[in-house]
Design a protein around this motif. Structure first.
Motif, PDB file in Angstrom:
ATOM      1  N   UNK A  10     -17.315   6.919  -2.396  1.00 36.47           N
ATOM      2  CA  UNK A  10     -16.135   6.400  -3.081  1.00 36.47           C
ATOM      3  C   UNK A  10     -15.008   6.259  -2.061  1.00 36.47           C
ATOM      4  N   UNK A  11     -14.374   5.076  -2.047  1.00 33.12           N
ATOM      5  CA  UNK A  11     -13.277   4.825  -1.130  1.00 33.12           C
ATOM      6  C   UNK A  11     -11.951   5.000  -1.856  1.00 33.12           C
ATOM      7  N   UNK A  12     -11.019   5.673  -1.190  1.00 32.65           N
ATOM      8  CA  UNK A  12      -9.681   5.790  -1.747  1.00 32.65           C
ATOM      9  C   UNK A  12      -8.686   5.888  -0.589  1.00 32.65           C
ATOM     10  N   UNK A  13      -7.566   5.207  -0.727  1.00 36.00           N
ATOM     11  CA  UNK A  13      -6.564   5.144   0.337  1.00 36.00           C
ATOM     12  C   UNK A  13      -5.413   6.098   0.032  1.00 36.00           C
ATOM     13  N   UNK A  14      -4.958   6.800   1.065  1.00 36.38           N
ATOM     14  CA  UNK A  14      -3.819   7.711   0.942  1.00 36.38           C
ATOM     15  C   UNK A  14      -2.870   7.486   2.103  1.00 36.38           C
ATOM     16  N   UNK A  54      -2.475  14.188   4.892  1.00 38.61           N
ATOM     17  CA  UNK A  54      -2.240  13.446   3.660  1.00 38.61           C
ATOM     18  C   UNK A  54      -1.822  14.454   2.600  1.00 38.61           C
ATOM     19  N   UNK A  55      -1.059  13.999   1.633  1.00 37.32           N
ATOM     20  CA  UNK A  55      -0.596  14.869   0.553  1.00 37.32           C
ATOM     21  C   UNK A  55      -1.062  14.267  -0.767  1.00 37.32           C
ATOM     22  N   UNK A  56      -1.853  15.036  -1.517  1.00 37.85           N
ATOM     23  CA  UNK A  56      -2.557  14.521  -2.696  1.00 37.85           C
ATOM     24  C   UNK A  56      -2.050  15.229  -3.944  1.00 37.85           C
ATOM     25  N   UNK A  57      -1.667  14.431  -4.942  1.00 32.85           N
ATOM     26  CA  UNK A  57      -1.257  14.967  -6.248  1.00 32.85           C
ATOM     27  C   UNK A  57      -2.381  14.729  -7.256  1.00 32.85           C
ATOM     28  N   UNK A  58      -2.706  15.774  -7.988  1.00 30.68           N
ATOM     29  CA  UNK A  58      -3.729  15.632  -9.024  1.00 30.68           C
ATOM     30  C   UNK A  58      -3.283  14.591 -10.059  1.00 30.68           C
ATOM     31  N   UNK A  59      -4.195  13.723 -10.416  1.00 35.13           N
ATOM     32  CA  UNK A  59      -3.964  12.758 -11.489  1.00 35.13           C
ATOM     33  C   UNK A  59      -4.869  13.156 -12.648  1.00 35.13           C
ATOM     34  N   UNK A 116      15.187  -9.597   0.362  1.00 42.16           N
ATOM     35  CA  UNK A 116      14.385  -9.764   1.587  1.00 42.16           C
ATOM     36  C   UNK A 116      14.398  -8.485   2.415  1.00 42.16           C
ATOM     37  N   UNK A 117      15.338  -7.590   2.124  1.00 40.26           N
ATOM     38  CA  UNK A 117      15.403  -6.288   2.794  1.00 40.26           C
ATOM     39  C   UNK A 117      14.809  -5.175   1.929  1.00 40.26           C
ATOM     40  N   UNK A 118      14.061  -5.561   0.896  1.00 38.81           N
ATOM     41  CA  UNK A 118      13.474  -4.608  -0.054  1.00 38.81           C
ATOM     42  C   UNK A 118      11.971  -4.537   0.220  1.00 38.81           C
ATOM     43  N   UNK A 119      11.481  -3.358   0.629  1.00 31.92           N
ATOM     44  CA  UNK A 119      10.077  -3.211   1.052  1.00 31.92           C
ATOM     45  C   UNK A 119       9.428  -2.125   0.202  1.00 31.92           C
ATOM     46  N   UNK A 120       8.266  -2.438  -0.384  1.00 30.62           N
ATOM     47  CA  UNK A 120       7.626  -1.496  -1.309  1.00 30.62           C
ATOM     48  C   UNK A 120       6.200  -1.206  -0.875  1.00 30.62           C
ATOM     49  N   UNK A 121       5.702  -0.079  -1.359  1.00 31.91           N
ATOM     50  CA  UNK A 121       4.312   0.322  -1.140  1.00 31.91           C
ATOM     51  C   UNK A 121       3.783   0.886  -2.443  1.00 31.91           C
ATOM     52  N   UNK A 122       2.611   0.419  -2.830  1.00 34.03           N
ATOM     53  CA  UNK A 122       1.945   0.997  -4.009  1.00 34.03           C
ATOM     54  C   UNK A 122       0.454   0.801  -3.829  1.00 34.03           C
ATOM     55  N   UNK A 123      -0.305   1.580  -4.571  1.00 34.92           N
ATOM     56  CA  UNK A 123      -1.748   1.446  -4.514  1.00 34.92           C
ATOM     57  C   UNK A 123      -2.274   1.097  -5.888  1.00 34.92           C
ATOM     58  N   UNK A 124      -3.191   0.105  -5.903  1.00 35.29           N
ATOM     59  CA  UNK A 124      -3.677  -0.425  -7.179  1.00 35.29           C
ATOM     60  C   UNK A 124      -4.711   0.470  -7.821  1.00 35.29           C
ATOM     61  N   UNK A 125      -5.398  -0.114  -8.768  1.00 36.95           N
ATOM     62  CA  UNK A 125      -6.374   0.635  -9.554  1.00 36.95           C
ATOM     63  C   UNK A 125      -7.642   0.854  -8.763  1.00 36.95           C
TER      64      UNK A 125
END
Length: 560
Positions: free
Chosen positions: A266-270, A284-289, A447-456
């Motif tokens: 299983x692949x997962x990005x952190x 890496x710092x992992x929070x239980x979901x 244009x100066x707004x930068x975001x990071x998120x990880x999908x499903x």
């Protein structure tokens, strides 16, 4: 003769008569075994007879009785020879008639001679091709060298060690005028030097820094060196290389873990919470979901010393991509991790950057890196940190910081000059949508707004009824996957990465949010990109798309 060199021929010719003298003992040989008669004929007199004989010659009896030569192969003694048992001249080589016959690559037929004269022993080099060494110095062909106690003679494949306990000290001799070699040829034995035991403080990481490998792209196996309990449901995993490794990456980037869960990979990005300014470890710092497959597996199963495979580094969410002298960092929950990586870099390097950091958590007990956030404000003049909590909590702890969701007033209070800053944000999608609306309302330059998120998580590949599972609707288009030869239908809503996975077609990925580029694939035809897609102009010109954030607008051909 195996050598046509004239000098070699003259040297060997001088020794040839020795081969035809009365046969002497052969101690080590791979030639046919001698008969009992031969052995009896070649046997020297008894020790007592030899002792008496030497005594009447005026020799020191105690000395001659103890002189010996050890033959070593690969550093181990394979035979010992009492030097009293040898005649005045002894030939060592590969020739069947040599007194001591040895077999080895590069060893000469008549390679070296041992001479006994007046209670002294000498070695003479007979070979001009490979040569002979005394104490790791080369003897010129035809030269004799007086042997002393402890001298080591190197032949190709073998060593001769001389134990002459009563011989005078070599300090009384003239210095040996032998050739110093810049490099000992490989056919001479060179003992392998064991490295010293590692210092518990790992000083070799400084003393031998140039020899340490660098973390690079591709799959790497790392070892869990420490596990830190940040809160009741958050853990930091600290990794090191199986051998010392320097971790070089951009603060804010992420790594993809390839984890063996329930018999599958299983692949997962952190995002990495550590900073490349501390290059000997990666964290890496992992929070239980709740119900989360990977986060719970990591927190419940991974222990100290475990090995995990990772791929990376990846991602374009980094302050390195948008250098600015003023920055505003916003993080919520475990979204604080890439923000913390960038903050640690700026603090560790004393970069000339003014930073305002706003972190959002449900309760005070859930604040990740709480003590370190306090220290950033206290110990670094360029940092100001604000923390807001959004929910009520039980307990006696009082809270004097911000409360409630991030609002325009909160932004203006912490960073009144926010319009002059680049904003970096990471957190859950609803949280980021809310902050986007706040910044829009404030007239911020997006244009100066930068975001990071990880999908499903990944769709199960190869669903039996893919079209039904994807719930296609509206205008449909044909998509031809050229590598696999599969043609399928899609609509104008399904990301092409999801489409490929539903039909069992493999396309690599990491973030699934358009930031890392791992799912870049060549495509011809009309597509629409999501606003979050960070593909570069150069990649587009080369015919690439990011499959995770692209949908079809016409017939497509994809190289997958």
């Amino acid at each position: 003769m195996y050598n046509n060199n004239n000098e070699s021929a003259e040297i060997n010719d001088a020794w040839i008569p020795e081969l035809f003298k009365k046969k002497k003992p052969v101690f080590i040989t791979q030639a046919p075994k001698k008969t009992d008669a031969d052995a009896k004929h070649n046997k020297l007199g008894a020790t007592s007879e030899l002792w008496i004989s030497n005594l009447f010659k005026g020799y020191d009896a105690s000395r001659v009785a103890n002189d010996k030569m050890a033959v070593l192969k690969e550093g181990r003694v394979i035979h010992e020879i009492m030097l009293n048992d040898l005649d005045s001249t002894t030939i060592i080589g590969r020739h069947p008639s040599a007194d001591i016959q040895l077999e080895s690559y590069k060893l000469g037929m008549l390679h070296v001679g041992i001479i006994k004269a007046n209670q002294n022993y000498y070695v003479e080099n007979l070979d001009t091709v490979s040569g002979t060494l005394v104490n790791r110095k080369k003897i010129p062909a035809g030269q004799r060298v007086l042997l002393r106690d402890g001298y080591l003679v190197d032949l190709p494949g073998y060593q001769l060690r001389f134990d002459l306990p009563s011989a005078p000290s070599s300090e009384q001799d003239e210095p040996l005028e032998l050739e110093e070699l810049d490099e000992i040829p490989a056919f001479f034995y060179t003992p392998s030097i064991k490295p010293p035991p590692p210092c518990p403080l790992l000083s070799n990481l400084i003393d031998a820094r140039d020899a340490i490998s660098m973390w690079s792209e591709g799959v790497t196996t790392l070892r869990v060196a420490d596990i830190v309990e940040e809160t009741h449901d958050v853990k930091t995993f600290r990794f090191v290389g199986e051998t010392p490794m320097l971790f070089s990456y951009k603060p804010g980037q992420f790594a993809t873990f390839l984890l063996p869960i329930d018999g599958k990979t299983v692949q997962r990005s952190y995002s990495m919470s550590s900073s490349p300014s501390r290059p000997h470890v990666m964290e890496i710092t992992v929070k239980r979901v709740p119900g989360g497959l990977v986060s719970n597996w990591l927190c419940d199963n991974v222990k100290l010393g475990d090995r995990l495979n990772i791929r990376g580094p990846s991602g374009k969410f980094t302050c390195f991509e948008y250098p600015s002298s003023k920055m505003l960092f916003i993080g919520a929950g475990s979204g604080i991790t890439p923000v913390m990586s960038m903050s640690r870099w700026i603090a560790d390097t004393a970069a000339d950057v003014d930073v305002k950091l706003l972190a959002c958590f449900r309760t005070p007990n859930e604040i990740i890196f709480r003590k370190e956030l306090d220290l950033l404000s206290a110990r670094h003049r360029s940092f100001q940190v604000g923390v807001t909590v959004t929910a009520g909590w039980q307990g006696t702890e009082s809270w004097t910081g911000f409360t409630g969701r991030i609002s325009p007033q909160m932004i203006q209070m912490l960073a009144p000059d926010f319009m002059e800053r680049h904003l970096f944000m990471c957190g859950p999608e609803p949280f980021m949508d809310s902050v986007k609306q706040v910044m829009h309302g404030l007239g911020f330059n997006m244009s100066n707004f930068h975001i990071e998120s990880f999908g499903t998580a990944r769709t199960a590949p190869g669903a039996e009824n893919a079209a039904e599972s994807l719930k296609l609707s509206g205008t449909l288009h044909k998509v031809f996957f050229s590598k696999t030869g599969v043609t399928v239908e899609t609509d104008e809503n399904i990301p092409l990465l999801n489409l490929a996975e539903a039909h069992g077609i493999e396309i690599d990925y990491s973030c699934r949010s358009g930031s890392c580029g791992a799912c870049a694939v060549k495509c011809s035809g009309d597509i629409t990109e999501g606003t979050e897609c960070a593909i570069s102009k150069k990649e587009k010109e080369a015919g690439y798309i990011y499959a995770c954030c692209s949908v079809a607008k016409g017939t497509l051909e994809i190289n997958a």
